[in-house]
Design an enzyme around this catalytic site. Structure first.
Site, PDB file in Angstrom:
ATOM      1  N   CYS A 158     -75.550  -2.977  20.841  1.00 17.92           N
ATOM      2  CA  CYS A 158     -76.484  -3.851  20.128  1.00 17.92           C
ATOM      3  C   CYS A 158     -77.753  -4.151  20.913  1.00 17.92           C
ATOM      4  CB  CYS A 158     -75.776  -5.138  19.726  1.00 17.92           C
ATOM      5  SG  CYS A 158     -74.316  -4.826  18.719  1.00 17.92           S
ATOM      6  N   HIS A 290     -80.535 -13.488  20.206  1.00 15.66           N
ATOM      7  CA  HIS A 290     -79.579 -12.495  19.721  1.00 15.66           C
ATOM      8  C   HIS A 290     -78.745 -13.127  18.604  1.00 15.66           C
ATOM      9  CE1 HIS A 290     -77.363  -8.811  19.781  1.00 15.66           C
ATOM     10  NE2 HIS A 290     -76.222  -9.410  20.070  1.00 15.66           N
ATOM     11  N   GLU A 301     -75.272 -17.540  24.947  1.00 21.36           N
ATOM     12  CA  GLU A 301     -76.723 -17.365  24.972  1.00 21.36           C
ATOM     13  C   GLU A 301     -77.438 -18.692  25.215  1.00 21.36           C
ATOM     14  OE1 GLU A 301     -80.327 -15.132  22.539  1.00 21.36           O
ATOM     15  OE2 GLU A 301     -78.354 -15.299  21.600  1.00 21.36           O
ATOM     16  N   LYS A 321     -80.735 -13.171  12.301  1.00 21.47           N
ATOM     17  CA  LYS A 321     -79.558 -12.483  11.766  1.00 21.47           C
ATOM     18  C   LYS A 321     -78.935 -13.222  10.581  1.00 21.47           C
ATOM     19  CE  LYS A 321     -78.107  -9.779  15.807  1.00 21.47           C
ATOM     20  NZ  LYS A 321     -79.158 -10.106  16.785  1.00 21.47           N
ATOM     21  N   HIS A 326     -76.502  -8.318  11.109  1.00 26.11           N
ATOM     22  CA  HIS A 326     -76.527  -7.724  12.449  1.00 26.11           C
ATOM     23  C   HIS A 326     -76.557  -6.210  12.302  1.00 26.11           C
ATOM     24  CE1 HIS A 326     -76.067  -6.869  16.538  1.00 26.11           C
ATOM     25  NE2 HIS A 326     -75.020  -7.610  16.855  1.00 26.11           N
ATOM     26  N   PHE A 385     -72.079  -5.551  23.490  1.00 30.36           N
ATOM     27  CA  PHE A 385     -70.775  -5.218  24.047  1.00 30.36           C
ATOM     28  C   PHE A 385     -70.981  -4.305  25.260  1.00 30.36           C
ATOM     29  CE2 PHE A 385     -68.100  -5.651  19.904  1.00 30.36           C
ATOM     30  CZ  PHE A 385     -68.017  -7.013  20.104  1.00 30.36           C
TER      31      PHE A 385
END
Length: 398
Positions: A158, A290, A301, A321, A326, A385
């Site tokens: 991502c 994010h 975050e 998002k 996403h 990830f």
């Protein structure tokens, strides 16, 4: 080192197939979530481009060899080139790079061909390899645009698109190329891919609600975002006067858990981007987070932002998002485009669906409604990830 400016934007997304529609939906905080077409009656929702969208007019010479992720990229790239006022031949083709982010490659084609082989007992399509290969989107954009410079895909889950934009900016800044077509693309909404994500137990069945007390997961989406980057002097020499520069890029790895993010890793990427831009955290007016809507990501975050800002005030933060979903490897590109538009319009887009903020998250998350405000410099974050972290700093050109 030269100033690297954004001279063109393009977008193909569930929130809009053009910049005006995309921005209108972002600014209004309108979500683009519908029942997933690949998993009917399952309860799984996704952020999907309208089924009626027509991409038949794109300059793709062999459509049968093109996966959906490449089609979306070419659509956005043609918009971005038009927005930049670039036509084939206006820049030496060997001086144009194509650097894209893509997390999964031709996932739709892979799914289709596995079903053809293992369920229908038929041969795979002869173009299966070129449809599925991870670099196909960059190749098709280079073919469509006539770009003969460096051309490759960065795959970092991502964070892919944000890494791609950062690397492309460095190629332009260093003088290796004059123009870079960059961003990201992803078309992951196949049956197999959605079932795999659903198996992780992190997908929402009701809608993505970043930073909300009742958030329950992410909504997987598709789309492509493209930015045309060039040196400021190069743009001005051809009569363009871009307003926004890619001022800084920072990235790094947690070297820890394959799925659990770390505060330190995120904070290091943000600090590196600020240092590259020659700015302090106090210079940032807005952060495009994010912000996936999962409990772990949002919490980590915000803690990382607190690590960067210390006891002082964190600037307004929103996650788009909640509107776009996403888009995995394309997420950072859609968010970079959103951030450039926010700076251009002097309006911070809201965090959609945020009805009650999690009290543990001490940020101004711009709930539900966009906010008119000057944005001289902004940060856009992508955390993936594998502990792969990337941040961009964008600023107004003085």
């Amino acid at each position: 080192m030269s100033t690297v400016v954004v001279s063109g934007l393009g977008v193909t997304s569930p929130s809009g197939l053009d910049l005006d529609t995309f921005w209108a939906n972002l600014a209004a905080g309108r979500s683009s979530f519908t029942p997933a077409r690949a998993l009917p009656d399952s309860g799984v929702i996704a952020a999907e481009i309208d089924e009626a969208a027509d991409f038949s007019g794109l300059p793709i010479p062999v459509p049968a060899a093109c996966d959906r992720n490449a089609v979306l990229a070419v659509s956005a790239a043609m918009q971005a080139l038009a927005d930049a006022g670039l036509t084939q031949g206006s820049v030496a083709p060997e001086r144009i790079a194509v650097i894209l982010g893509n997390g999964g490659g031709g996932l739709t084609s892979l799914d289709t061909q596995y079903e053809r082989l293992f369920v229908e007992n038929k041969r795979p399509h002869p173009f299966s390899v070129v449809r599925a290969m991870g670099s196909s989107s960059a190749s098709w954009v280079s073919i469509a645009c006539g770009a003969q410079g460096p051309c490759f895909v960065i795959a970092s889950a991502c964070a892919s698109a944000t890494h791609a934009i950062g690397v492309a900016a460095q190629l332009v800044r260093s003088g290796i190329v004059d123009v870079a077509i960059t961003g990201g693309t992803e078309a992951p909404l196949s049956r197999g891919t959605l079932m795999a994500w659903n198996g992780m137990k992190i997908m929402s069945r009701t809608g993505c609600r970043p930073f909300s007390r009742d958030r329950d997961g992410l909504v997987v989406g598709e789309g492509a975002g493209i930015l045309v980057l060039e040196r400021e002097d190069h743009a001005r020499a051809r009569g363009r006067h871009p307003k926004i520069a890619v001022a800084g890029f920072g990235c790094g790895a947690d070297a820890g858990d394959i799925v659990a993010p770390t505060v330190d890793g995120m904070a290091r990427a943000m600090r590196a981007a600020l240092a590259d831009a020659g700015l302090s955290s106090r210079d940032i007016d807005y952060v495009n987070a994010h912000g996936t809507g999962t409990r772990a990501n949002d919490m980590t975050e915000v803690k990382a932002l607190r690590e960067v800002y210390g006891p002082g005030a964190i600037p307004p933060v929103s996650s788009t998002k909640g509107t776009t979903g996403h888009a995995l490897g394309a997420a950072g590109a859609l968010e970079a485009v959103a951030t450039v538009l926010a700076m251009t319009h002097s309006v911070a887009p809201p965090t959609a669906n945020l009805t009650e903020q999690d009290p543990e998250l001490d940020i101004d998350a711009i709930p539900l409604r966009s906010r008119a405000m000057p944005i001289r410099a902004a940060m856009s974050n992508s955390f993936a990830f594998g502990g792969l972290n990337a941040s961009l700093i964008l600023r107004h050109v003085s």
